[in-house]
Design an enzyme around this catalytic site. Structure first.
Site, PDB file in Angstrom:
ATOM      1  N   LYS A 212      -1.093 -34.996  45.128  1.00  0.00           N
ATOM      2  CA  LYS A 212      -0.453 -35.991  44.257  1.00  0.00           C
ATOM      3  C   LYS A 212       0.213 -37.076  45.088  1.00  0.00           C
ATOM      4  CE  LYS A 212       1.321 -38.183  40.821  1.00  0.00           C
ATOM      5  NZ  LYS A 212       2.399 -37.693  39.965  1.00  0.00           N
TER       6      LYS A 212
ATOM      7  N   LYS B  67      10.819 -42.643  44.762  1.00  0.00           N
ATOM      8  CA  LYS B  67      10.990 -41.222  45.068  1.00  0.00           C
ATOM      9  C   LYS B  67       9.724 -40.647  45.691  1.00  0.00           C
ATOM     10  CE  LYS B  67      10.039 -38.286  42.061  1.00  0.00           C
ATOM     11  NZ  LYS B  67       8.893 -37.423  41.650  1.00  0.00           N
TER      12      LYS B  67
END
Length: 304
Positions: A170, A238
């Site tokens: 991811k 993030k």
């Protein structure tokens, strides 16, 4: 299957909805109870805490903003660890920090529960349609147990091996997309500044070797002024941070990601945490005095 689902945000709610539509029994929790109203109307049961959501569940799913929220929901007071039973599987759909996943997985193992990291990609529209892609890491047997749950939410389901491998993939897909987005924005700015119609420039990019999923999906969002409002800047920053921290531990240099990350972080400082992540391109537009979107055009920048 009996499921607990925690985190009913822009991705969590449509994923939970598809689980209900597939016939699974669902108990849900979110810090904002109103987010559960539509799910309760469809047959979900409200839980007063993450622990209650986990009680009696065969699979517990969490879809949260980041590592800090996952730690609190799992190991905090009234957390999942207080309710989960032996034989259950915890599925973390969050793009999380690998060390956090491993630490919490060890605590799950003490309860006799398995852990899978299963971050998702594809965006909100695909989440509603049940057409997202999921990347799983963790024990094969646990993955096979939850496969019907994942199939109810996703069009593409991948299992990459050991715990943490889903998160790595991811992060890879995200930082490749972020680098592509910055390059796409720069290319559109370059062409527009020269006097070429922005829309024609985008079509040329999409019809050439420079084409990408980002160009196909995000080019229109940039030109419309939407700037990918369904994926906020704080989440993009993030994910870049997690990527670069892990790369550092692995002894890797990722210069393109570092440069792109600087653009995203400067855009966050300029526009805030909750704007669409492609506001990074708006930052480049404003610095170069070129408008690709209605928003920047309204600010008086030249464009086409």
């Amino acid at each position: 299957m009996r499921l607990g689902f925690i985190g009913l945000g822009t991705m969590g709610t449509p994923m939970a909805t598809n689980l209900l539509k597939a016939g699974h029994a669902l108990r849900v929790f979110d810090i904002d109870r109103s987010r559960a109203d539509a799910l309760i109307a469809l047959g979900a049961e409200w839980a007063e805490s993450p622990a209650e959501a986990a009680q009696g569940a065969e699979v517990v799913l969490t879809s949260l903003p980041g590592p800090a929220q996952v730690e609190e929901v799992i190991a905090g007071e009234g957390g999942v660890l207080e309710g989960i039973g032996a034989g259950a599987v915890w599925v973390d759909l969050t793009t999380n920090e690998i060390e956090v996943i491993r630490t919490l997985a060890a605590l799950m193992a003490e309860k006799g529960a398995e852990t899978l990291d299963v971050p998702v990609t594809g965006g909100v529209l695909n989440a509603h349609a049940g057409k997202i892609t999921v990347f799983a890491g963790g024990p094969e047997a646990a993955f096979e147990t939850v496969r019907p749950v994942l199939d109810a939410m996703a069009a593409e389901v991948f299992h990459f091996g050991a715990l943490g491998s889903g998160t790595v993939i991811k992060l890879v897909t995200n930082f490749v997309a972020f680098v592509n987005a910055v390059a796409l924005g720069e290319g559109m700015i370059f062409a527009t500044k020269y006097g070429i119609d922005t829309g024609h420039a985008l079509e040329a990019i999409k019809s050439s070797y420079a084409d990408s999923f980002v160009a196909q999906t995000d080019g229109g969002k940039i030109m419309s002024g939407d700037y990918a409002s369904d994926f906020v800047m704080s989440l993009a920053c993030k994910d870049i941070r997690l990527t670069l921290e892990l790369a550092g531990k692995m002894g890797l240099e990722l210069p393109a990601t570092e440069l792109s990350g600087r653009v995203f972080n400067e855009a966050r400082e300029s526009y805030g945490e909750n704007v669409g992540c492609l506001q990074a391109i708006r930052l480049l537009e404003e610095r170069n005095g070129v408008a690709l979107s209605r928003l920047t055009a309204a600010a008086g920048l030249p464009g086409s």
